[in-house]
Write a protein that holds these residues in place. Sequence first.
Motif, short mmCIF file in Angstrom:
data_model
loop_
_atom_site.label_atom_id
_atom_site.label_comp_id
_atom_site.label_asym_id
_atom_site.label_seq_id
_atom_site.Cartn_x
_atom_site.Cartn_y
_atom_site.Cartn_z
N ALA A 164 21.18 -16.37 40.07
CA ALA A 164 21.41 -14.84 41.31
C ALA A 164 20.32 -14.00 41.25
CB ALA A 164 21.98 -14.66 39.73
N ALA A 165 18.60 -14.51 40.50
CA ALA A 165 17.69 -13.11 40.46
C ALA A 165 17.27 -13.84 41.41
CB ALA A 165 16.75 -13.43 38.79
N VAL A 166 16.88 -15.09 42.41
CA VAL A 166 16.39 -15.61 43.22
C VAL A 166 17.40 -14.37 44.56
CG1 VAL A 166 15.91 -17.69 45.11
CG2 VAL A 166 15.24 -17.31 41.70
N GLU A 167 18.59 -14.86 44.24
CA GLU A 167 19.25 -14.84 45.22
C GLU A 167 19.30 -13.13 45.67
OE1 GLU A 167 22.24 -16.28 46.55
OE2 GLU A 167 20.77 -17.29 46.37
N ILE A 168 18.54 -12.30 44.85
CA ILE A 168 18.86 -10.91 45.25
C ILE A 168 16.84 -10.64 46.07
CG2 ILE A 168 20.25 -10.48 43.43
CD1 ILE A 168 18.14 -9.18 41.68
N LEU A 169 16.51 -11.16 46.03
CA LEU A 169 14.89 -11.17 46.63
C LEU A 169 15.36 -10.65 48.21
CD1 LEU A 169 12.53 -13.36 44.97
CD2 LEU A 169 13.33 -11.26 44.47
N PRO A 170 14.16 -10.04 48.24
CA PRO A 170 14.46 -10.14 49.71
C PRO A 170 13.74 -11.13 50.75
CG PRO A 170 13.56 -8.15 49.39
CD PRO A 170 13.88 -8.99 48.23
N HIS A 171 15.30 -11.70 52.06
CA HIS A 171 15.17 -13.23 52.32
C HIS A 171 13.27 -13.20 52.65
CE1 HIS A 171 18.63 -13.34 52.73
NE2 HIS A 171 19.47 -12.93 52.93
N TRP A 172 13.44 -12.40 52.96
CA TRP A 172 11.30 -12.46 53.86
C TRP A 172 10.54 -13.05 52.61
CZ3 TRP A 172 6.97 -9.69 52.52
CH2 TRP A 172 7.10 -8.70 52.43
N ILE A 173 11.04 -12.04 51.33
CA ILE A 173 9.89 -12.02 49.72
C ILE A 173 10.31 -13.67 49.14
CG2 ILE A 173 9.79 -11.97 47.81
CD1 ILE A 173 9.74 -8.74 48.96
N ARG A 174 11.61 -13.89 49.70
CA ARG A 174 12.10 -15.66 49.22
C ARG A 174 11.40 -16.31 49.80
NH1 ARG A 174 18.03 -17.62 48.33
NH2 ARG A 174 17.42 -19.89 47.55
N ASN A 175 11.42 -16.15 51.24
CA ASN A 175 10.68 -17.39 51.99
C ASN A 175 8.74 -17.77 51.89
OD1 ASN A 175 13.22 -17.92 53.07
ND2 ASN A 175 13.02 -16.61 55.46
N ARG A 176 8.23 -15.98 51.42
CA ARG A 176 7.40 -16.44 51.17
C ARG A 176 7.10 -16.75 49.77
NH1 ARG A 176 3.03 -14.65 54.17
NH2 ARG A 176 2.09 -13.21 53.13
N LEU A 177 8.06 -17.29 48.97
CA LEU A 177 7.64 -17.61 47.95
C LEU A 177 7.98 -19.13 47.42
CD1 LEU A 177 8.51 -14.95 45.31
CD2 LEU A 177 6.53 -15.47 45.84
N ALA A 178 8.52 -19.91 48.91
CA ALA A 178 9.07 -21.34 49.11
C ALA A 178 9.94 -21.60 48.05
CB ALA A 178 8.04 -21.45 49.07
N LEU A 179 11.28 -20.27 48.12
CA LEU A 179 12.39 -20.34 47.08
C LEU A 179 13.58 -21.88 47.85
CD1 LEU A 179 11.62 -18.03 44.29
CD2 LEU A 179 11.20 -20.36 44.84
N GLY A 180 13.13 -22.16 47.46
CA GLY A 180 14.08 -23.08 48.49
C GLY A 180 15.71 -23.23 48.37
N LYS A 181 17.14 -24.27 48.29
CA LYS A 181 18.13 -24.09 48.66
C LYS A 181 18.93 -24.32 47.05
CE LYS A 181 19.61 -24.52 53.25
NZ LYS A 181 20.35 -26.09 54.49
#
Length: 312
Positions: free
Chosen positions: A243-260
């Motif tokens: 749930a913590a990963v889910e609330i990150l802005p999408h572009w930041i999550r992509n930058r951190l390479a946090l996948g499905k």
Amino acid sequence: MFHRSHTLPLPAPLHDRLDRAAIGLLGNRGPKIDFSQPRGEPALVPADSVSWIVFKNQISMFIGGVAAVLLEFAEPKVRDGVWQHSSFRSDALTRLQRTGLAAMVTVYGARSQAEAMIAGVVRRHSKVEGITSGGEDYHANDQELLDWVQTTAGFGFMEAYHRYVRALSLEERDALFREAEPAARLYGAVGAPKSQAELEALFASKRDRLEPSPIVEEFLTIMRDVPALPGPVRPLQGLLVKAAVEILPHWIRNRLALGKEWSLGRLEHATVALAARSADRLLLRSLPPAQACRRLGLPDDYLYRPLAALRA
């Protein structure tokens, strides 16, 4: 304006069991803070604030805290400073408990307690310096880094509540930033955002600065596996990390390479939301929010009363 929810009715034995478990989350080592003392002394943040409502929710605080660290670790200087000078690897639970207690003191503690705690943190940070794995010098009390840490914490706690408990209006979000200013100044984070608009501008300015790291994945694994939650609800912990990963802005999550693999399924999302909304009605009388209300001569259930208007 919004109304405070009713508390969940609990049998005394169940309340006491949950109360003890929640106290355990704040740790059994380190300083013991009595939030009910000194009588009448205000906190850095007023009791009728949005912050007092948001920070009382143990589930969204856990989610928001993990999200905040993920954002901190996206900044190389903060990431290496924390990883090289803290006990995350060797004693993650104690570090988590200290961080949670610090958040409680900042919002609910008597002003004198909060000021003393923050001064201690600033003194300890004055000794934290080094060189990142990329060859950059860092110092923990650099204002730019302090601003980023303040921002990530504010975003994490706010966004977790907004996403899983109840949608916050723009007015309420801006109020959270204003309410955080006194503590931010004490920490030295004088350039931290003072509104939602300033938050978005700071995130945008970091677009080329934030980067992935194996440390991010290691941190998530630690947070998933460390026994932070009481036994009966520990299976929920992995969902809260997702749930913590889910609330990150999408572009930041992509930058951190946090996948499905770090995404919530539909049923998982519903489970987290149910837990968070239930926690928002859970009055535990030994925890800082209720103790702080007692200190100010307010009823224990002050933060849960449905007809008490919030002055933003």
